[in-house]
Design a protein around this motif. Structure first.
Motif, PDB file in Angstrom:
ATOM      1  N   ASP A  56       0.826  -1.213   0.000  1.00 55.86           N
ATOM      2  CA  ASP A  56       0.000   0.000   0.000  1.00 55.86           C
ATOM      3  C   ASP A  56       0.857   1.258   0.000  1.00 55.86           C
ATOM      4  O   ASP A  56       0.546   2.237  -0.683  1.00 55.86           O
ATOM      5  N   LEU A  57       1.936   1.261   0.781  1.00 59.33           N
ATOM      6  CA  LEU A  57       2.806   2.430   0.841  1.00 59.33           C
ATOM      7  C   LEU A  57       3.453   2.706  -0.515  1.00 59.33           C
ATOM      8  O   LEU A  57       3.565   3.864  -0.936  1.00 59.33           O
ATOM      9  N   GLU A  58       3.859   1.647  -1.209  1.00 66.45           N
ATOM     10  CA  GLU A  58       4.464   1.824  -2.536  1.00 66.45           C
ATOM     11  C   GLU A  58       3.449   2.419  -3.503  1.00 66.45           C
ATOM     12  O   GLU A  58       3.757   3.339  -4.268  1.00 66.45           O
ATOM     13  N   LEU A  59       2.217   1.900  -3.471  1.00 67.86           N
ATOM     14  CA  LEU A  59       1.168   2.444  -4.328  1.00 67.86           C
ATOM     15  C   LEU A  59       0.834   3.884  -3.943  1.00 67.86           C
ATOM     16  O   LEU A  59       0.589   4.728  -4.803  1.00 67.86           O
ATOM     17  N   GLY A  60       0.841   4.160  -2.626  1.00 67.67           N
ATOM     18  CA  GLY A  60       0.557   5.509  -2.154  1.00 67.67           C
ATOM     19  C   GLY A  60       1.568   6.514  -2.657  1.00 67.67           C
ATOM     20  O   GLY A  60       1.212   7.640  -3.046  1.00 67.67           O
ATOM     21  N   ARG A  61       2.835   6.137  -2.668  1.00 66.04           N
ATOM     22  CA  ARG A  61       3.874   7.039  -3.188  1.00 66.04           C
ATOM     23  C   ARG A  61       3.679   7.264  -4.686  1.00 66.04           C
ATOM     24  O   ARG A  61       3.862   8.381  -5.190  1.00 66.04           O
ATOM     25  N   GLN A  62       3.299   6.198  -5.402  1.00 63.61           N
ATOM     26  CA  GLN A  62       3.034   6.346  -6.837  1.00 63.61           C
ATOM     27  C   GLN A  62       1.828   7.253  -7.081  1.00 63.61           C
ATOM     28  O   GLN A  62       1.779   7.970  -8.086  1.00 63.61           O
ATOM     29  N   MET A  63       0.859   7.225  -6.170  1.00 62.99           N
ATOM     30  CA  MET A  63      -0.331   8.068  -6.287  1.00 62.99           C
ATOM     31  C   MET A  63      -0.044   9.510  -5.887  1.00 62.99           C
ATOM     32  O   MET A  63      -0.888  10.387  -6.062  1.00 62.99           O
ATOM     33  N   GLY A  64       1.135   9.751  -5.298  1.00 65.16           N
ATOM     34  CA  GLY A  64       1.499  11.102  -4.888  1.00 65.16           C
ATOM     35  C   GLY A  64       0.910  11.523  -3.557  1.00 65.16           C
ATOM     36  O   GLY A  64       0.715  12.727  -3.318  1.00 65.16           O
ATOM     37  N   LEU A  65       0.626  10.554  -2.673  1.00 62.56           N
ATOM     38  CA  LEU A  65       0.098  10.899  -1.359  1.00 62.56           C
ATOM     39  C   LEU A  65       1.109  11.734  -0.579  1.00 62.56           C
ATOM     40  O   LEU A  65       2.319  11.516  -0.684  1.00 62.56           O
ATOM     41  N   SER A  66       0.614  12.672   0.212  1.00 64.88           N
ATOM     42  CA  SER A  66       1.489  13.522   1.022  1.00 64.88           C
ATOM     43  C   SER A  66       2.153  12.699   2.119  1.00 64.88           C
ATOM     44  O   SER A  66       1.711  11.597   2.451  1.00 64.88           O
ATOM     45  N   GLU A  67       3.206  13.263   2.695  1.00 62.93           N
ATOM     46  CA  GLU A  67       3.914  12.566   3.769  1.00 62.93           C
ATOM     47  C   GLU A  67       3.003  12.339   4.974  1.00 62.93           C
ATOM     48  O   GLU A  67       3.093  11.314   5.653  1.00 62.93           O
ATOM     49  N   SER A  68       2.109  13.291   5.248  1.00 67.59           N
ATOM     50  CA  SER A  68       1.204  13.121   6.385  1.00 67.59           C
ATOM     51  C   SER A  68       0.232  11.969   6.145  1.00 67.59           C
ATOM     52  O   SER A  68      -0.075  11.196   7.062  1.00 67.59           O
ATOM     53  N   LEU A  69      -0.262  11.827   4.909  1.00 68.49           N
ATOM     54  CA  LEU A  69      -1.156  10.702   4.592  1.00 68.49           C
ATOM     55  C   LEU A  69      -0.399   9.388   4.610  1.00 68.49           C
ATOM     56  O   LEU A  69      -0.923   8.363   5.062  1.00 68.49           O
ATOM     57  N   LEU A  70       0.833   9.399   4.128  1.00 61.29           N
ATOM     58  CA  LEU A  70       1.643   8.188   4.183  1.00 61.29           C
ATOM     59  C   LEU A  70       1.918   7.775   5.622  1.00 61.29           C
ATOM     60  O   LEU A  70       1.949   6.580   5.945  1.00 61.29           O
ATOM     61  N   ASP A  71       2.076   8.769   6.502  1.00 58.53           N
ATOM     62  CA  ASP A  71       2.269   8.462   7.923  1.00 58.53           C
ATOM     63  C   ASP A  71       1.029   7.803   8.505  1.00 58.53           C
ATOM     64  O   ASP A  71       1.121   6.864   9.301  1.00 58.53           O
ATOM     65  N   ARG A  72      -0.151   8.276   8.111  1.00 59.46           N
ATOM     66  CA  ARG A  72      -1.396   7.666   8.578  1.00 59.46           C
ATOM     67  C   ARG A  72      -1.531   6.235   8.062  1.00 59.46           C
ATOM     68  O   ARG A  72      -2.066   5.357   8.736  1.00 59.46           O
ATOM     69  N   LEU A  73      -1.061   6.025   6.850  1.00 64.76           N
ATOM     70  CA  LEU A  73      -1.179   4.725   6.203  1.00 64.76           C
ATOM     71  C   LEU A  73      -0.176   3.710   6.747  1.00 64.76           C
ATOM     72  O   LEU A  73      -0.450   2.503   6.783  1.00 64.76           O
ATOM     73  N   LYS A  74       0.954   4.180   7.199  1.00 66.42           N
ATOM     74  CA  LYS A  74       2.060   3.290   7.553  1.00 66.42           C
ATOM     75  C   LYS A  74       1.789   2.485   8.819  1.00 66.42           C
ATOM     76  O   LYS A  74       1.330   3.003   9.829  1.00 66.42           O
ATOM     77  N   LEU A  75       2.105   1.187   8.746  1.00 65.05           N
ATOM     78  CA  LEU A  75       2.093   0.319   9.919  1.00 65.05           C
ATOM     79  C   LEU A  75       3.530  -0.075  10.254  1.00 65.05           C
ATOM     80  O   LEU A  75       4.354  -0.261   9.359  1.00 65.05           O
ATOM     81  N   THR A  76       3.815  -0.194  11.528  1.00 59.80           N
ATOM     82  CA  THR A  76       5.113  -0.638  12.020  1.00 59.80           C
ATOM     83  C   THR A  76       4.865  -1.713  13.064  1.00 59.80           C
ATOM     84  O   THR A  76       3.728  -1.879  13.539  1.00 59.80           O
ATOM     85  N   PRO A  77       5.898  -2.461  13.446  1.00 62.22           N
ATOM     86  CA  PRO A  77       5.694  -3.426  14.546  1.00 62.22           C
ATOM     87  C   PRO A  77       5.127  -2.757  15.795  1.00 62.22           C
ATOM     88  O   PRO A  77       4.285  -3.340  16.485  1.00 62.22           O
TER      89      PRO A  77
END
Length: 419
Positions: A56-77
């Motif tokens: 999803d993060l890779e697709l989000g970057r291709q879609m041009g999502l902002s860093e704040s939206l990518l932060d919302r999207l990102k999951l970590t351990p």
């Protein structure tokens, strides 16, 4: 296509309705056992979920999502562990189903009780926040409701992976099948979902203002509106400087991509000289872009001027707009005009002024000498929440377990009839 999609979602909703009838009769012990099993499953399935999230993060970057939206999207351990702990916290909360809200005796001798009961089928519409999948499922199951989840297309791999893990664990531990349904991420699903009356009891949109406005205006299903967070901090004339610096910095920077982060700063004219320079320095050091009203820009000509569009905007980013005001009355009027009824704060050493601010501000949460970042179900002691309601019916503020129930009256008699 629309008719076909309607038929498909209607069938899904009918299955969820049947599941809800069974779910509402489960014991607290069964629901809590399932919630703990779901938390365990999240931990053991971490690698699969993170792999889906990476896609999803890779697709989000291709879609041009902002860093704040990518932060919302990102999951970590760490975030996955937080999701698992959230389910365990929900399991530890008191079950609202069956709670006697009030009771009394009728003059004819009948016993009348008002009791909490589940709503039925709840639809949740949300954007780039895969953790919402987990919170929504946990809260809905504990409150006896089945749930239809409509996440954003940008988080579809993550949402599907999380839902599959939760479904398997829940159904293996006594939760009726079809209690949890993850719908496709296509936008067309929203148009149909919000018109599935009478199959859904409630729809809850979580996302940007355009999504919320569309659902509120178009739905035939009742809507619980979780609004955006255009949150203000007002520094009154008596605001202690060091306290003001800590609160402003925390409210803006601690996590700028969430709805309870501060987006606007109002400063009383009497403390502009003493307070504004160190606070602007704190913000600049933290990488925050400051946009100022004409009086603020006069104080610091290097600042970017704020436009009319800025004052009502939720940035969800390291941006803040600053305005100088002449009085607390002006600050109150400004907040009530441009605020989103979410969370507002005053920093002051004057008790009467704080009381006046609290009484006059129209918002779900109003703070005296504290950061707006605390408007959260966990911080308020409710556990996870579906969102922050900025409306006044039927819930306001963090939407937890109790807000996902309704009530019915149980009347017990011994043969009474009405004369």
């Amino acid at each position: 296509m629309e008719s076909s999609l309607y038929d498909t979602l209607k069938t899904t909703a009918l299955g969820a309705q049947r599941a809800a009838q069974l779910l509402g009769q489960l014991t607290t012990a069964t629901k809590d056992r399932a919630l703990r099993a779901m938390a365990k499953a999240l931990r053991t399935s971490q690698s699969e979920i993170l792999e889906a999230n990476t896609a999803d993060l890779e697709l989000g970057r291709q879609m041009g999502l902002s860093e704040s939206l990518l932060d919302r999207l990102k999951l970590t351990p760490q975030r996955l562990e937080g999701m698992a702990q959230s389910l365990e916290q929900i399991a530890a909360l008191k079950d609202p189903v069956g709670e006697i809200v009030s009771g009394w005796q009728h003059p004819d001798g009948m016993e009348i009780k008002r009791v909490r009961v589940p709503l039925g089928v709840i639809g949740i519409i949300y954007e780039a926040r895969p953790n919402v999948t987990c919170d929504a499922v946990g809260l809905c199951l504990k409150s006896g409701n089945s749930v239809l989840l409509k996440g954003g297309k940008e988080a579809e791999h993550s949402n599907q992976a999380i839902s599959l893990v939760l479904q398997q664990a829940a159904y293996e531990n006594g939760i009726p099948e079809h209690s949890i349904e993850q719908l496709p991420g296509d936008r067309a699903v929203v148009d149909v979902l919000i018109r599935l009356h009478p199959y859904l009891a409630l729809v809850i949109p979580r996302g940007g203002q355009s999504l919320i406005d569309f659902v509120v205006k178009s739905a035939t299903v009742p809507v619980l509106e979780t609004g955006i967070g255009n949150c203000h901090i007002y520094l009154a004339a008596s605001a202690p400087l060091e306290m003001a610096r800590r609160i402003v910095l925390n409210a803006k920077v601690q996590r700028p991509s969430v709805c309870n982060a501060a987006e606007k700063l109002l400063v009383h004219r009497d403390v502009v000289v003493t307070h504004l320079e160190p606070i602007l320095a704190d913000l600049a050091e933290s990488g925050v872009e400051v946009r100022g009203c004409p009086r603020t820009v006069t104080f610091d000509p290097q600042l970017k001027p704020a436009t009319d569009d800025d004052w009502g905007k939720e940035y969800l980013d390291k941006i803040i707009a600053v305005r100088v005001v002449d009085s607390t009355r002006e600050a109150i009027d400004w907040i009530n005009r441009y605020g989103s009824r979410h969370s507002e704060a005053i920093v002051t050493a004057n008790y009467e002024e704080a009381h006046r601010f609290v009484q006059a501000i129209d918002a779900a949460a109003v703070y005296i000498n504290a950061s707006t970042r605390f408007t959260d179900g966990g911080e308020f002691g409710f556990g996870a929440e579906i969102g922050i309601s900025t409306q006044k019916l039927h819930a306001r503020g963090p939407v937890g377990l109790s807000e996902l129930t309704t009530s019915k009256y149980i009347v017990s008699g011994t043969g009474q009839i009405r004369s």
